[in-house]
Design a protein around this motif. Structure first.
Motif, PDB file in Angstrom:
ATOM      1  N   UNK A  58      11.977  47.596  -3.170  1.00 24.20           N
ATOM      2  CA  UNK A  58      11.616  48.874  -2.386  1.00 24.20           C
ATOM      3  C   UNK A  58       9.890  48.826  -2.219  1.00 24.20           C
ATOM      4  N   UNK A  59       9.219  48.225  -2.978  1.00 27.65           N
ATOM      5  CA  UNK A  59       7.596  48.204  -2.996  1.00 27.65           C
ATOM      6  C   UNK A  59       7.554  47.429  -1.889  1.00 27.65           C
ATOM      7  N   UNK A  60       8.152  46.053  -1.602  1.00 27.51           N
ATOM      8  CA  UNK A  60       8.075  44.917  -0.348  1.00 27.51           C
ATOM      9  C   UNK A  60       8.022  45.674   0.777  1.00 27.51           C
ATOM     10  N   UNK A  61       8.980  46.499   0.846  1.00 29.34           N
ATOM     11  CA  UNK A  61       9.125  47.717   2.098  1.00 29.34           C
ATOM     12  C   UNK A  61       7.806  48.489   2.588  1.00 29.34           C
ATOM     13  N   UNK A  62       6.908  48.745   1.526  1.00 31.70           N
ATOM     14  CA  UNK A  62       5.780  49.477   1.689  1.00 31.70           C
ATOM     15  C   UNK A  62       4.823  48.489   2.501  1.00 31.70           C
ATOM     16  N   UNK A  63       4.878  47.482   2.214  1.00 32.10           N
ATOM     17  CA  UNK A  63       3.726  46.489   2.604  1.00 32.10           C
ATOM     18  C   UNK A  63       4.201  46.204   4.222  1.00 32.10           C
ATOM     19  N   UNK A  64       5.383  46.587   4.830  1.00 34.14           N
ATOM     20  CA  UNK A  64       5.531  46.326   6.209  1.00 34.14           C
ATOM     21  C   UNK A  64       4.869  47.475   7.248  1.00 34.14           C
ATOM     22  N   UNK A  65       4.857  47.138   8.438  1.00 33.52           N
ATOM     23  CA  UNK A  65       4.123  48.019   9.190  1.00 33.52           C
ATOM     24  C   UNK A  65       4.510  49.368   9.187  1.00 33.52           C
TER      25      UNK A  65
ATOM     26  N   UNK B 139      14.161  40.577  20.319  1.00 30.51           N
ATOM     27  CA  UNK B 139      13.138  41.271  19.859  1.00 30.51           C
ATOM     28  C   UNK B 139      12.054  40.782  18.893  1.00 30.51           C
ATOM     29  N   UNK B 140      10.937  40.821  19.020  1.00 26.91           N
ATOM     30  CA  UNK B 140       9.942  40.466  18.314  1.00 26.91           C
ATOM     31  C   UNK B 140       9.724  40.863  16.876  1.00 26.91           C
ATOM     32  N   UNK B 141      10.674  42.061  16.342  1.00 21.94           N
ATOM     33  CA  UNK B 141      10.683  42.319  15.032  1.00 21.94           C
ATOM     34  C   UNK B 141       9.248  43.041  14.579  1.00 21.94           C
ATOM     35  N   UNK B 142       8.602  43.688  15.402  1.00 22.91           N
ATOM     36  CA  UNK B 142       7.113  44.277  15.087  1.00 22.91           C
ATOM     37  C   UNK B 142       7.030  44.607  13.386  1.00 22.91           C
ATOM     38  N   UNK B 143       8.180  45.471  13.219  1.00 23.12           N
ATOM     39  CA  UNK B 143       8.102  46.219  11.714  1.00 23.12           C
ATOM     40  C   UNK B 143       8.176  45.398  10.573  1.00 23.12           C
ATOM     41  N   UNK B 144       8.933  44.072  10.942  1.00 22.40           N
ATOM     42  CA  UNK B 144       9.261  43.472   9.973  1.00 22.40           C
ATOM     43  C   UNK B 144       7.992  42.257   9.687  1.00 22.40           C
ATOM     44  N   UNK B 145       7.610  41.715  10.760  1.00 18.85           N
ATOM     45  CA  UNK B 145       6.600  40.870  10.854  1.00 18.85           C
ATOM     46  C   UNK B 145       5.151  41.271  10.479  1.00 18.85           C
TER      47      UNK B 145
ATOM     48  N   UNK C 244      19.746  41.979  -3.380  1.00 22.17           N
ATOM     49  CA  UNK C 244      19.895  43.055  -2.160  1.00 22.17           C
ATOM     50  C   UNK C 244      18.475  42.956  -1.456  1.00 22.17           C
ATOM     51  N   UNK C 245      18.240  43.968  -0.852  1.00 17.10           N
ATOM     52  CA  UNK C 245      17.285  44.328  -0.031  1.00 17.10           C
ATOM     53  C   UNK C 245      17.228  43.681   1.216  1.00 17.10           C
ATOM     54  N   UNK C 246      16.062  43.603   2.059  1.00 15.14           N
ATOM     55  CA  UNK C 246      16.228  43.321   3.457  1.00 15.14           C
ATOM     56  C   UNK C 246      16.680  41.535   3.534  1.00 15.14           C
ATOM     57  N   UNK C 247      16.190  40.955   2.584  1.00 12.47           N
ATOM     58  CA  UNK C 247      16.652  39.400   2.697  1.00 12.47           C
ATOM     59  C   UNK C 247      17.563  39.151   1.517  1.00 12.47           C
TER      60      UNK C 247
END
Length: 527
Positions: A55-62, A74-80, A359-362
């Motif tokens: 959950x913390x890792x997601x806070x570091x995204x856009x 699509x370039x995946x701006x929110x992830x990258x 679990x999580x994004x990846x």
């Protein structure tokens, strides 16, 4: 950091952003005695704030304004992209290979895309200096594809069961593997501890073993009295009446109040999509098509790396939770011969034995959306000990029609949103399909009992403000200095005229080092 600089006080150097490229400029310029101010749209955070949590890792995204995306990849701006102090460097995996010599001459060698205004040998000294300052673990002797350069300052990180098992599949097919060059400490280096191999790279590496803006260049900038203001969203770049100089920026603070910050030199380091957005949104009478856009190329040649993960279950225990998120081993046997496959174009690499979470994004569970209920429980029990993975990272062709433009929609500050348009071509599609088939063959040779793949995704974002030799073929010169406005610099992956097929963070550091040294050397003529 200190936030005492008044927004009406002119500074020597204003940097938009606080990520990898921005931090190199800030550290080197502040150490040279320049008054440096960084404006970061996201929240303030330090390494002490980081938590080993998905959950913390997601806070570091856009977390800023939405980017509209379209296209077949699509370039995946929110992830990258990142958000907050340190930018996207805070969730990057520290995979730091070098671009190869032929990546710099795509048009000259293959008649495609763009050439860089430099070649590998021009960038080689900066690669060597950055790897010494930052610290990279690897084995340049085993990494037979690596271009010439200084030895890595640290030995490669350990290879655990997962890496050893998958490496056997490569070996069975006559292919080579080597430790991934990682900007992660395999032993203590420059007052930073060694890695504990627990796979929390994308949570910012709370131990500090991974090199990011917060562990290397931002502390140096702070020690040299650079200043950062957080929650400072730049909305417009300001120019002189004639338009030949940038004079500063407008930005909004956390309350929405607008400020004007004047500066002698401005570095735009807000990431590859946001930089052209700001240039286009700053159009004025002297620059009706956007700043630095006499070429008409601002926003064009947007690129990403198409990527697909290969997964498998093995009879032997793989211990997939150990190691770094970026992986343990690398293979670049298919990198340099970009025309090796009929109907396809582009080089690619394999990043092997990535550390996995449940679990999580990846995470493990997300790789099998077709399994649920009691079957998912049984799968997870097996996969947590016996799963293996690797990721294909491919080259993208630089195409002018892949671009960033302004949307009709606006953000809460009244700035048009960015619209990112990106499609891959049939020859890139063919390269991707070949690589995925190859990956399955490798896993079969490694005796995987089950094999499946993830979807094709976009890894990294490049282009949009490309460098070149003149204003008719680029936005900036080799140092990121805008052809149209001498005291405006662009920093980061947006400068890349072609994508290569390696993770771009090492290269953007090397480019940033050369650029800031040039800027300081030519300061009097620039301002």
């Amino acid at each position: 950091m200190n936030t005492a600089i008044n927004s009406l006080e002119k500074v020597d150097l204003l940097i938009v952003g606080s990520g990898a490229a921005a931090s190199v400029f800030a550290a080197k310029a502040a150490q040279a005695g320049k008054q440096v101010l960084m404006l970061e749209a996201g929240p303030e955070r330090s390494n002490n704030d980081l938590v080993s949590s998905q959950l913390w890792a997601r806070r570091l995204k856009w977390g800023g304004a939405q980017v509209e995306e379209e296209g077949n990849l699509k370039v995946g701006h929110s992830f990258n992209t990142g958000w907050g102090t340190g930018g996207s460097s805070m969730h990057h995996y520290a995979v730091w290979p070098r671009l190869h010599a032929n990546d710099f001459k795509l048009k000259s060698l293959y008649g495609k895309g763009n050439d860089w205004p430099i070649d590998y040998e021009d960038l080689r000294p900066a690669y060597d200096q950055i790897q010494s300052e930052v610290g990279i673990s690897g084995d340049e002797k085993l990494e037979k594809w690596r271009p010439a350069g200084a030895p890595y300052p640290m030995p490669g990180l350990p290879v655990f069961n997962q890496g050893e098992i998958i490496a056997k599949g490569f070996a069975a097919l006559g292919r080579t593997t080597a430790p991934i060059p990682l900007a992660i400490n395999s032993r203590p280096y420059k007052n930073r501890s060694s890695c504990v191999y627990d796979g929390w790279c994308d949570a910012g590496c709370p131990t500090g073993a991974l090199a990011n803006a917060q562990t290397v260049y931002l502390p140096q900038a702070k020690a040299a009295k650079a200043t950062i203001i957080n929650h400072a969203t730049v909305t417009r770049l300001l120019t002189s009446k004639k338009g030949d100089k940038v004079t500063g920026v407008e930005y909004c603070d956390e309350t929405g109040k607008q400020h004007v910050q004047m500066a002698d030199v401005v570095v735009l380091a807000a990431f590859a999509v946001q930089n052209p957005r700001l240039l286009l949104a700053s159009a004025n009478q002297a620059h009706p098509d956007g700043l630095a856009n006499s070429s008409g190329l601002v926003g064009k040649y947007l690129m990403t790396h198409p990527a697909t993960s290969i997964y498998g279950l093995f009879k032997q225990p793989t211990q997939p939770y150990l190691g770094a998120t970026g992986g343990q081993l690398i293979n670049q046997d298919s990198y340099d011969d970009k025309r090796a496959r009929e109907g396809a174009f582009g080089g690619y690499q394999w990043l092997i034995a990535n550390a996995l979470k449940p679990n999580g994004l990846l995470g493990i569970a997300n790789t099998r959306p077709d399994i649920y209920g009691p079957k998912l429980d049984a799968f997870m029990k097996q996969a947590a000990e016996h799963m293996g993975t690797m990721v294909f990272v491919g080259e993208d062709l630089p195409l002018a029609e892949n671009r960033v433009v302004l949307s009709q929609q606006k953000d809460k500050y009244g700035v048009p949103l960015a619209r990112a348009i990106h499609n891959i071509q049939p020859e890139t599609e063919a390269m991707c399909q070949h690589a995925v088939a190859e990956g399955k063959t490798i896993f079969k040779a490694a005796d995987a009992e089950q094999i499946w793949t993830g979807p094709r995704v976009a890894m990294h974002i490049m282009g949009g403000t490309i460098m070149g030799t003149a204003r008719d073929n680029s936005v900036t010169n080799r140092y990121g200095q805008c052809h149209d406005i001498a005291n405006l610099f662009i920093a980061g992956t947006g400068l890349f005229p072609s994508s290569g097929a390696v993770n771009p963070t090492f290269s953007l550091h090397a480019l940033g080092l050369q650029a800031v040294e040039y800027m300081l050397r030519e300061w009097e003529g620039i301002v």
